[in-house]
Design a protein around this motif. Structure first.
Motif, mmCIF file in Angstrom:
data_model
loop_
_atom_site.group_PDB
_atom_site.id
_atom_site.type_symbol
_atom_site.label_atom_id
_atom_site.label_comp_id
_atom_site.label_asym_id
_atom_site.label_seq_id
_atom_site.Cartn_x
_atom_site.Cartn_y
_atom_site.Cartn_z
ATOM 1 N N UNK A 118 -2.050 12.008 0.250
ATOM 2 C CA UNK A 118 -1.705 10.720 0.838
ATOM 3 C C UNK A 118 -1.899 9.585 -0.173
ATOM 4 N N UNK A 119 -2.965 9.662 -0.957
ATOM 5 C CA UNK A 119 -3.175 8.662 -2.007
ATOM 6 C C UNK A 119 -2.064 8.751 -3.047
ATOM 7 N N UNK A 120 -1.697 9.984 -3.404
ATOM 8 C CA UNK A 120 -0.679 10.199 -4.445
ATOM 9 C C UNK A 120 0.670 9.614 -4.049
ATOM 10 N N UNK A 121 0.929 9.514 -2.749
ATOM 11 C CA UNK A 121 2.214 8.950 -2.309
ATOM 12 C C UNK A 121 2.383 7.504 -2.761
ATOM 13 N N UNK A 159 0.828 -1.211 0.000
ATOM 14 C CA UNK A 159 0.000 0.000 0.000
ATOM 15 C C UNK A 159 0.859 1.256 0.000
ATOM 16 N N UNK A 160 2.151 1.085 0.245
ATOM 17 C CA UNK A 160 3.053 2.229 0.353
ATOM 18 C C UNK A 160 4.148 2.266 -0.706
ATOM 19 N N UNK A 177 -7.223 -0.119 -2.180
ATOM 20 C CA UNK A 177 -6.120 -0.641 -1.383
ATOM 21 C C UNK A 177 -5.477 0.463 -0.553
ATOM 22 N N UNK A 178 -5.137 1.551 -1.212
ATOM 23 C CA UNK A 178 -4.476 2.658 -0.506
ATOM 24 C C UNK A 178 -5.399 3.262 0.556
ATOM 25 N N UNK A 189 -5.140 12.968 -9.755
ATOM 26 C CA UNK A 189 -4.713 12.491 -11.071
ATOM 27 C C UNK A 189 -3.994 11.155 -10.947
ATOM 28 N N UNK A 190 -4.230 10.291 -11.920
ATOM 29 C CA UNK A 190 -3.526 9.016 -11.983
ATOM 30 C C UNK A 190 -3.035 8.812 -13.413
ATOM 31 N N UNK A 191 -1.820 8.291 -13.543
ATOM 32 C CA UNK A 191 -1.261 8.060 -14.875
ATOM 33 C C UNK A 191 -1.614 6.658 -15.350
#
Length: 358
Positions: free
Chosen positions: A319-322, A108-109, A342-343, A159-161
């Motif tokens: 926090x999600x972006x990390x 998750x990290x 999951x995150x 944003x997600x790639x």
């Protein structure tokens, strides 16, 4: 444990220790870490699987059923299907619940490759990167459940790639997240997920809904409870950011901010309506569009009625972006929703923390 029992354990451990030491190469034990790793490997191979099996048989009360081998933080365990069913192990899984949760918390990290490396170092057990990925995509991650009325909801987008064929330009897509006192929930191309979650929670009347100026945020809030039970508030910091984009006279900008701080939209509009430049015209349209969401920020802040900014969800997006925006990360479109779940489950403390107190 009685003193006699403690002495018996010590006697047996002394004998076990001597056997395990004789099985090691003394030349490989040059540092304390060498010893730690050697002892752990020996224990995982020769000691804890036997102890684990004794506990399994005693706790489950059965030895019947087809035997399968589980990787666990106790080493490889031979467990029957009936024992697995009684002890809450998935019928298809080849990892123990605790080892699964260790993997899920790490992945998750960090990237799956690094999670595999960390699991090996921390537990001594090998769980390959591909297994880490499969483990995530077959999980049914829990969402937070509030036991008390939720007073505030804030929503925003990130944003997600997405993964694209080699040689093509990267493609970035939006996802949405909503944050409350209960935790954070996110979704990709499925706003119904966060809308349904919010509507299943106990909500205060009114429930404060905080957001920036994007239509997507307010379209989500529109589907949560009924209009009479929502208090929609435009994020103060987003409002002032848009004000600064107008530029021009500093005196006029300060005056407009003072009016807006008190919720006086009409007076703020009057300062810009005669201006012809595009930034001023756009700001006037912005104020008209959101005027029902512009409150007396001074009173709400002073009296502690509710928050005046959507910082909670902005922090949640970071926090999600990390995880989803780590260096080089790109995702298949069909996997993004599960990666977000999951995150969020990790951030909400819902991975491996559901054990009942002893």
């Amino acid at each position: 444990m009685t003193p006699e029992q403690q002495q018996t354990i010590k006697t047996h451990l002394d004998a076990i220790s001597a056997i395990l030491y004789d099985d090691c190469n003394p030349d490989s034990l040059q540092t304390l870490e060498d010893i730690e790793l050697a002892v752990r490997d020996q224990v995982l191979t020769h000691v804890t699987p036997h102890i684990g099996l004794f506990f399994i048989c005693s706790a489950s009360g059965t030895k019947a059923g087809r035997i399968k081998t589980l990787k666990s933080t106790l080493g490889n365990l031979s467990i029957t299907q009936k024992q697995a069913d009684k002890l809450g192990c998935g019928s298809a899984s080849r990892l123990s619940p605790h080892l699964e949760n260790c993997c899920l918390r790490l992945s998750a990290n960090v990237a799956y490759k690094h999670a595999a490396q960390d699991i090996k170092y921390l537990t001594g057990v090998t769980v390959p990167a591909k297994t880490q990925l499969i483990l995530v995509h077959y999980q049914d991650f829990s969402e937070p459940i509030s036991t008390e009325d939720i007073s505030e909801l804030s929503a925003d987008g990130g944003k997600v790639r997405l993964r694209v064929p080699k040689g093509q330009k990267s493609e970035w897509k939006d996802y949405k997240a909503i944050v409350s006192e209960a935790g954070i929930v996110a979704s990709f191309n499925q706003n119904d997920i966060i809308i349904d979650w919010a509507n299943k929670q106990p909500l205060a009347k009114p429930v404060t809904c905080l957001g920036d100026g994007h239509d997507g945020v307010w379209n989500i809030f529109k589907e949560i409870t009924c209009e009479q039970e929502r208090r929609e508030i435009l994020d103060w910091y987003h409002l002032t950011e848009n004000l600064q984009k107008v530029g021009g006279s500093i005196k006029r900008l300060k005056q407009a901010e003072a009016y807006l701080w008190k919720g006086n939209v009409e007076s703020a509009l009057a300062l810009f309506t005669k201006l012809k430049k595009k930034s001023a015209v756009n700001f006037c349209k912005y104020l008209e569009k959101h005027k029902e969401r512009i409150i007396n920020y001074e009173v709400f802040s002073r009296d502690g009625i509710c928050s005046i900014g959507s910082g909670a969800v902005e922090s949640g997006i970071k926090q999600i972006a990390r995880r989803i925006k780590i260096s080089g990360a790109s995702w298949k479109s069909e996997h993004v929703g599960q990666v977000l779940a999951h995150r969020c489950a990790y951030l909400n403390g819902l991975i491996g923390n559901q054990r009942k107190p002893a």
